[in-house]
Write an enzyme that holds these catalytic residues in place. Structure first.
Site, PDB file in Angstrom:
ATOM      1  N   GLY A  78       0.652  -1.280   0.083  1.00 49.29           N
ATOM      2  CA  GLY A  78       0.061  -0.011   0.180  1.00 49.29           C
ATOM      3  C   GLY A  78       0.812   1.300   0.077  1.00 49.29           C
ATOM      4  O   GLY A  78       2.024   1.415  -0.279  1.00 49.29           O
ATOM      5  N   LYS A  89      11.224   7.549   4.549  1.00 49.07           N
ATOM      6  CA  LYS A  89      12.232   7.646   5.651  1.00 49.07           C
ATOM      7  C   LYS A  89      13.503   7.190   5.197  1.00 49.07           C
ATOM      8  O   LYS A  89      14.694   7.773   5.609  1.00 49.07           O
ATOM      9  CB  LYS A  89      11.884   6.409   6.566  1.00 49.07           C
ATOM     10  CG  LYS A  89      10.685   6.613   7.370  1.00 49.07           C
ATOM     11  CD  LYS A  89      10.529   7.921   8.288  1.00 49.07           C
ATOM     12  CE  LYS A  89       9.613   8.842   7.705  1.00 49.07           C
ATOM     13  NZ  LYS A  89       8.449   8.890   7.077  1.00 49.07           N
ATOM     14  N   LEU A 225       6.295  19.035   5.069  1.00 49.33           N
ATOM     15  CA  LEU A 225       7.454  19.457   5.936  1.00 49.33           C
ATOM     16  C   LEU A 225       8.478  18.307   6.046  1.00 49.33           C
ATOM     17  O   LEU A 225       9.667  18.752   5.844  1.00 49.33           O
ATOM     18  CB  LEU A 225       7.010  19.403   7.493  1.00 49.33           C
ATOM     19  CG  LEU A 225       7.555  20.389   8.735  1.00 49.33           C
ATOM     20  CD1 LEU A 225       7.542  21.741   8.082  1.00 49.33           C
ATOM     21  CD2 LEU A 225       6.971  20.290   9.903  1.00 49.33           C
ATOM     22  N   GLU A 226       8.325  17.123   5.844  1.00 50.40           N
ATOM     23  CA  GLU A 226       9.261  15.999   5.569  1.00 50.40           C
ATOM     24  C   GLU A 226      10.045  16.484   4.260  1.00 50.40           C
ATOM     25  O   GLU A 226      11.211  16.230   4.449  1.00 50.40           O
ATOM     26  CB  GLU A 226       8.713  14.796   5.810  1.00 50.40           C
ATOM     27  CG  GLU A 226       8.194  14.225   7.110  1.00 50.40           C
ATOM     28  CD  GLU A 226       7.782  12.606   7.182  1.00 50.40           C
ATOM     29  OE1 GLU A 226       7.726  12.252   8.382  1.00 50.40           O
ATOM     30  OE2 GLU A 226       7.849  12.178   6.291  1.00 50.40           O
ATOM     31  N   GLY A 316      -2.617  16.976   1.559  1.00 54.88           N
ATOM     32  CA  GLY A 316      -3.560  15.996   2.248  1.00 54.88           C
ATOM     33  C   GLY A 316      -3.945  14.744   1.497  1.00 54.88           C
ATOM     34  O   GLY A 316      -3.476  14.685   0.304  1.00 54.88           O
ATOM     35  N   MET A 370      -5.346   9.195  10.053  1.00 58.43           N
ATOM     36  CA  MET A 370      -4.727   8.476   8.478  1.00 58.43           C
ATOM     37  C   MET A 370      -3.326   8.254   9.011  1.00 58.43           C
ATOM     38  O   MET A 370      -2.396   8.983   8.470  1.00 58.43           O
ATOM     39  CB  MET A 370      -4.930   9.531   7.599  1.00 58.43           C
ATOM     40  CG  MET A 370      -6.540   9.660   7.161  1.00 58.43           C
ATOM     41  SD  MET A 370      -6.932  10.785   6.143  1.00 58.43           S
ATOM     42  CE  MET A 370      -6.576  10.249   4.324  1.00 58.43           C
ATOM     43  N   HIS A 500      20.151   6.685  32.456  1.00 58.14           N
ATOM     44  CA  HIS A 500      21.199   7.842  32.178  1.00 58.14           C
ATOM     45  C   HIS A 500      22.412   7.389  31.425  1.00 58.14           C
ATOM     46  O   HIS A 500      22.735   6.379  31.875  1.00 58.14           O
ATOM     47  CB  HIS A 500      21.505   8.270  33.633  1.00 58.14           C
ATOM     48  CG  HIS A 500      22.476   9.582  33.485  1.00 58.14           C
ATOM     49  ND1 HIS A 500      22.038  10.880  33.162  1.00 58.14           N
ATOM     50  CD2 HIS A 500      23.920   9.573  33.637  1.00 58.14           C
ATOM     51  CE1 HIS A 500      23.224  11.551  33.159  1.00 58.14           C
ATOM     52  NE2 HIS A 500      24.107  10.905  33.479  1.00 58.14           N
TER      53      HIS A 500
END
Lengths: 520, 761
Positions: A78, A89, A225-226, A316, A370, A500
């Site tokens: 998909g 990515k 933005l990406e 969108g 979504m 830490h």
């Protein structure tokens, strides 16, 4: 059959709605009950769509030992795998390295000297393509390995209950339950001509056909933005065209402001807000620019024309629900979205529709959230309901992330929404902030920019929302999402021990701050 | 983030009736009123506010301003981020709480300030910026100096100085007989900071030109007497102020006070053209030259952002005006069409004078253009057809004609070179078809037009090395960064040659235009590093200045040069022998020269103008030797070189060179020379002449030692190999004559060739 259903619905709306529709439901249920007999259906569950949602549903259905078919529509994986999260990515990872290695000031502060850093566009594009193919292969193999029948063609409803048509072969299969997971496609506003070469949606952008000197990005949401992150890292200049008065309109305002400073202002990016790209005409690389005419969002008057090398449309996505027999099955969509209830059961229509027995809808098509992982969760939830274990996905606990450098992540409502919620529901909103500047690990990386803010219910201590912008924010949100899902209180979280020195201590600072403790 | 509002009581230029600070006098239905000089000065209250360092966290004590998102003079809106502050926790945007204009940045980028301290000043609007600044600097009680500007204008003969702490610079009495002095040179300009004791100006008295120094620290606020002007002793010639912010008030006030009444700006320029032309009967408004600061008298239209015929909307920037302070975008206050530009780009208009007309209806533009032509007294813009038909005809205003000739109807855009070429060739640039980016006229377009050949575009089309693209009208062919940089640098993008895609102006193009970046040059062979050659002016260091002065000092001296060869085999042999003891060639040379000088003291003398001229003998023989050090030249001196042993000289020389490299030579160690040696033999220089240093009679230039074949009866082949060196003495012929020089060289040669034992003593 078509005529029959339409008539019923005409009647339903005309006379008094629900009772008529209720008749349909009752009759369907009767037939559903009859179908319990063994062998009456080809499959227990037929899933239309093979994205992350369909895949998740299929795996869970097999885990429940249901005979499962997936209608892949020649698109195993998909959007996410082929045209979305996964290849993007890959681009972000590669371009992010380029950005880091070209940031000589930052590297010098770490004592590192680098020469000229070059990249190959083809190499980066191939990396994205290869990754998508690999993930797609893995996904397909897992389906086959678990005994899911993968039907190549796209599935469609026929108008008769329990029937799924393979649109490629014309063969009709039957299944006791049908899960619609057709996903979504990019939305292209009217007036914009997409050639997927110089004017493209995320589909075309992911192929990285060229690195434009100047690219306009219509829309300043996650996707835009990406891609601005990718493009500026590779040396392009970017102009955002945002229809709303503010950039990043869906983000928490405080985070959006930080993002504007870290991701926009410091980069070769400018923007126009409150304008529509009313007319976008493709160009020819090197010969003719892409022409973008912009009109004022309010007055609709022409404000400016840009001539750029490329234009990405990131306005969108809309459901990919056309031409799959929904109308025939009596499903009324709104802007393509299929109405569902909390259990992912398809409703005949938005606002007061009735459950359409045996039909479920998950993922982008129902518009609830979504996101790939939300779709998968919904798929699992639908299967749970199918096997008789009532389940609803808690969407308030579904995290989201934007993989810019630095990353942005969130779970729950924005602060603005939370303030409204608190007022309406009568509880007190608490807010606490962790800072990357105060985190040893972030400082060690020379990446002290960013904040993490925790919004919580002061009365119960429960975490309502968390918004993070900063180094590896996407990896930090999970603890918070789990807390929201489990109803963990800030009192409990403040006493949990964080490793830490890790970035997770940014959250520790915020949780402790919420109960009046100091972490350092 | 807190910001305290300090309402400063300030007198300001009255903007109500006369000069409209925003540049627009509305004119509806023939109620046309032109801007007039304010005949009274009304007291207004300027509202200023401070932005203080916000407390971004409970633990924050002080914060660093990481960056200012707004510059001084920028308009700011409430809620708009104006700066980024780094606290102990995070970098945060700090927003403005109200609308206004950023008047002054007090804490600059990178500087720290305690929480609560003012970091910037905000004025309610642009016209109050100066008032707000001075109120902050001078305290609220001090009357705003700005108010004196208009006062001075109203009464030009008044010339009172603003009531701000200041010091007057007087014409000094440089001699007992001096009654007036002429300012030869101002060494400081208005706005410059001067320290007490620093030279401020050069004054020519009856005796000499003298540097006049400042007696206290401060900023030059005004220059009352320009260079070349005379002033009586005791008369003020300039003004110093302790605070930089006070400069503005003085410069304007004093400018007004010293200017003659006729020179005072009168905004109503049009009144001088006689009877006011009748305004057309249509709805229109006039854009006047705005007062961008309280001290602004006139403004230059840097560029029109809109062309005649363009639709404009309220709030849109329509032109850029250069005031005495800054370039500012001037915005339209209402919607309409830019009907006529009265003040063209590059032209100056008085504050309040009309610069353009705005039509409410597009159809009224022609009527208003005709009206504007009368109004400005300028000829109406040439009709497009006329300009095109007669390209050679000289247009009254090149810009106007050009605007007509360019097909898009935009203003003319031509590269500076093209403009220059057109001027040289006597071509009306408006008649040239532009083929550059944005339809810009390039130098080659002008040349093509001059030679009558086809436009360059045709040629380019035949060989499309890079496709030519002409952006559509109104499109700015520049990348976002280029636009931002150009705006910051106040550069017109149209003046920059674009090298990006489709001729687009890129960030690099702008940087090259501003000089921030150099044009990249490729080496012929790839892989070779591009060598960055230094370019541009680099001021002298102190040492370089001294060298320069010294070189010029002896230019009037009548020098002459004498050369001689010296056989060096013996000298070299001695050097090889003594090298191990640390004796250097320099020490050997110094000793040899000193011994030769002993025999010819005239070489060690200097000329003196005393009593009509004479010889100043030196009893000490101090041999200075020129040493090149990084970026400079110095002459460490071996004192009493004739009296000291070679070893001592060698050690002393080593020490002196070390001091020279570290810059720690004492003046006595480099200024006490009586004779100088300059040796370039080690570089292979065979012979050269040196320039005589001031105060000395001679300088000896030493060339390289070379091998020669010379006839020799004793040798087997009838010849032998010897080493020779050429030395050249430059001497002052006023007291040293040719014979002296020749004899000295002979003695020196004799020592170095035959009396080497004298050296090693």
């Amino acid at each position: 059959m078509k005529v029959y259903f339409s008539a019923i619905f005409a009647l339903a709306t005309a006379v008094n709605g629900f009772q008529s529709a209720g008749f349909v439901r009752t009759s369907s249920r009767a037939s559903s009950a009859m179908s319990m007999a063994d062998g009456e259906f080809d499959f227990d569950v037929a899933i239309i769509g093979c994205g992350v949602g369909g895949h998740g549903a299929a795996l869970h259905a097999r885990a429940q030992d249901l005979k499962t078919a997936v209608f892949a529509g020649e698109d195993v994986g998909g959007t996410c795998v082929n045209r979305g999260c996964v290849p993007s990515k890959a681009l972000l990872a590669a371009s992010g390295r380029v950005r880091e290695m070209r940031d000589t000031a930052h590297l010098e502060s770490l004592g590192i000297e680098v020469g000229e850093v070059n990249y190959s566009r083809e190499g980066i594009a191939a990396h994205a393509k290869n990754l998508a193919n690999r993930v797609k292969g893995n996904l397909e193999m897992s389906l086959v390995g678990l005994g899911v029948d993968v039907v190549e063609g796209r599935g469609a409803l026929t108008g008769k209950p329990h029937e799924v048509l393979d649109q490629k072969t014309g063969k009709v299969y039957t299944a006791k339950d049908i899960i619609l997971a057709p996903g979504s496609i990019p939305f292209v506003p009217p007036g914009i001509t997409v050639d997927e070469k110089t004017v493209y949606t995320s589909d075309g952008a992911l192929e990285l056909p060229f690195v434009p000197e100047w690219v306009a990005i219509v829309g300043s949401g996650y996707i835009g933005l990406e891609f601005s992150d990718v493009y500026t890292a590779l040396g392009s200049e970017v102009t955002f065209i945002e229809a709303l008065p503010l950039l990043m309109p869906t983000f928490d305002r405080e985070i959006a402001k930080q993002a504007e400073r870290l991701l926009i202002r410091e980069r070769p990016i400018d923007y126009r807000t409150n304008v529509f790209a009313s007319e976008v005409t493709p160009g020819i690389p090197g010969e003719k620019p892409v022409t973008i005419k912009m009109i004022d969002a309010d007055t609709k008057e022409h404000v400016e024309t840009l001539e750029v090398d490329a234009c990405m449309v990131a306005t969108g996505r809309v459901p990919n629900t056309a031409n799959m027999g929904l109308e025939d099955a009596g499903i009324e969509t709104q802007r393509g979205f299929v109405a569902v209830n909390g259990k992912m059961q398809v409703l005949t229509k938005h606002d007061g529709g009735d459950v359409l027995p045996g039909v479920w809808c998950i993922g982008d098509a129902n518009g609830k959230m979504m996101l790939a992982h939300a779709a998968s969760a919904q798929g699992i939830s639908a299967v749970e309901n199918i096997v008789g274990r009532p389940h609803e996905v808690d969407h308030a606990a579904v995290p989201a992330a934007c993989f810019t450098h630095p990353e942005i992540s969130m779970v729950g409502p924005t602060e603005e929404q939370a303030i409204e919620m608190a007022e309406k529901e009568g509880w007190t909103l608490g807010k606490s902030q962790g800072n990357f500047r105060a985190n040893s690990k972030a400082l060690a990386e020379g990446e002290g920019n960013g904040i993490a803010k925790v919004l919580f219910n002061k009365d119960t201590g429960k975490v309502v929302a968390v918004h993070i912008i900063g180094l590896h924010a996407a990896d930090l949100i999970q603890e918070c999402a789990n807390a929201v899902a489990a109803g963990t209180t800030v009192q409990e979280l403040s006493m949990m021990v964080h490793t830490h020195p890790t970035l997770s201590e940014v959250m520790d600072e915020a949780f402790k701050g919420a109960v009046g403790m100091s972490s350092h | 983030m807190k910001y305290t509002i300090t309402a400063a009581v300030l007198a300001l230029l009255a903007a109500q009736e006369g000069v409209n600070a925003f540049g627009i006098n509305k004119n509806v239905q023939r109620t046309f009123s032109r801007a007039t000089v304010p005949d009274s000065v009304t007291q207004l209250f300027a509202e200023g506010s401070q932005i203080t360092m916000p407390a971004l966290s409970s633990t924050m004590k002080e914060g660093k301003v990481v960056s200012w998102l707004k510059s001084e003079g920028d308009e700011i809106e409430a809620g708009e981020a104006i700066m980024v502050v780094e606290s102990d926790k995070a970098d945060m945007d700090v927003e403005a709480f109200e609308d206004g204009v950023l008047a002054k940045i007090i804490v600059a980028e990178g500087e720290m300030a305690p929480v609560g301290e003012a970091v910037a000043l905000i004025a309610a609007d642009a016209s109050e910026v100066d008032a707000v600044i001075s109120s902050f600097e001078g305290g609220a009680a001090a009357p705003a100096p700005a108010a004196d500007a208009p006062a001075a204008e109203a009464a030009p003969s008044g010339g009172e100085l603003p009531d701000v702490e200041h010091t007057e610079i007087f014409m000094p009495a440089l001699s007992s007989t001096m009654s007036e002095g002429k300012i030869v040179d101002w060494l400081k300009q208005v706005g410059d900071f001067v320290e007490a004791g620093e030279a401020l100006m050069v004054v020519e008295s009856d005796k000499a030109d003298m540097d006049v120094e400042a007696f206290e620290d401060g900023y030059v606020a005004a220059i009352l007497k320009e260079e070349g002007e005379m002033a009586d002793v005791g008369a003020p010639v300039g003004i110093l102020v302790p605070n930089e912010a006070d400069i503005a008030s003085f410069s304007s006030a004093t400018a007004a006070s010293i200017s003659t009444p006729s020179a005072t700006a009168t905004p109503t320029t049009t009144s001088s053209t006689g009877a006011a032309p009748a305004a057309p009967e249509c709805e229109f408004s006039q854009i006047d030259m705005p007062a961008l600061s309280s001290t602004m008298k006139e403004g230059k239209v840097v560029s029109w952002l809109k062309s005649e015929g363009d639709a404009i909307s309220a709030g849109e920037a329509i032109m850029v005006v250069e005031s005495d302070k800054a370039d500012m975008d001037v915005e339209a206050f209402e919607d309409g069409f830019l009907a006529a530009i009265i003040t063209g780009e590059g032209e100056t208009g008085n504050v309040g004078a009309p610069v353009a007309l705005i039509a409410a209806e597009e159809s009224d533009i022609p009527a208003l253009q005709a009206y504007a032509a009368n109004l400005s007294g300028a000829p109406a813009p040439a009709a497009p057809a006329a300009a095109a038909a007669a390209p050679a005809a000289a247009a009254p205003k090149p810009a106007a004609a050009a605007a007509a000739a360019v097909s898009s109807g935009d203003r003319v855009t031509a590269s500076p070179l093209a403009k220059k070429k057109a001027e040289e060739l006597g071509i009306d640039i408006g008649s040239v078809a532009g083929t550059g980016p944005n339809g810009r006229i390039t130098a080659s377009d002008v040349e093509a037009a001059a030679s009558g050949s086809a436009p360059a575009a045709a040629k380019k089309a035949a060989a499309p090395a890079k496709p030519v693209w002409t952006p559509a009208a109104g499109v700015i062919a520049a990348t976002p960064t280029a636009r931002a940089l150009a705006k910051k640098a106040k550069l017109d993008l149209a003046s920059i040659v674009g090298t990006g895609q489709l001729g687009r102006v890129t960030a690099d193009d702008v940087k090259i235009a501003t000089g921030e970046k150099k044009v990249e040059r490729k080496r012929a062979s790839p892989g070779e590093e591009v060598i960055e050659l230094p370019a541009g002016f680099v001021p002298f260091t102190g040492m370089q200045k001294a060298v320069s002065n010294n070189m010029e000092a002896t230019l009037p001296v009548p020098v002459f040069r004498t050369s001689r060869e010296i056989v060096m085999d013996g000298f070299d042999g001695l050097y090889q022998k003594l090298k191990k003891d640390g004796v250097t060639v320099s020490a050997l040379l110094a000793k040899a020269v000193a011994l030769a000088i002993e025999k010819h003291p005239i070489i060690n003398s200097s000329y003196s103008s005393k009593e009509g001229g004479g010889i100043e003998y030196n009893s000490d023989i101090n041999i200075a030797m020129a040493v090149s050090i990084d970026g400079g030249l110095i002459t460490p001196t071996l004192k009493y070189a004739n009296e000291r042993s070679l070893l001592e000289l060698g050690e002393n020389w080593k020490e002196l060179v070390g001091k020279a490299r570290t810059g720690s030579l004492s003046p006595d160690e480099y200024q006490s020379g009586t004779f100088t040696i300059s040796n370039m033999g080690m570089f292979g220089v065979t012979e050269f002449g040196a320039i005589l240093p001031p105060g000395q009679g001679g300088i000896l230039a030493i060339g390289a030692t070379q091998e020669h074949i010379v006839p020799c009866n004793q040798a087997v082949l009838g010849m032998k190999k010897i080493k020779k060196m050429t030395i050249t003495l430059t001497a002052d012929h006023r007291q040293i004559y040719g014979a002296d020089s020749a004899m000295f060289l002979k003695t020196l040669a004799d020592i170095m060739e035959n009396k080497l034992d004298l050296l090693s003593k």
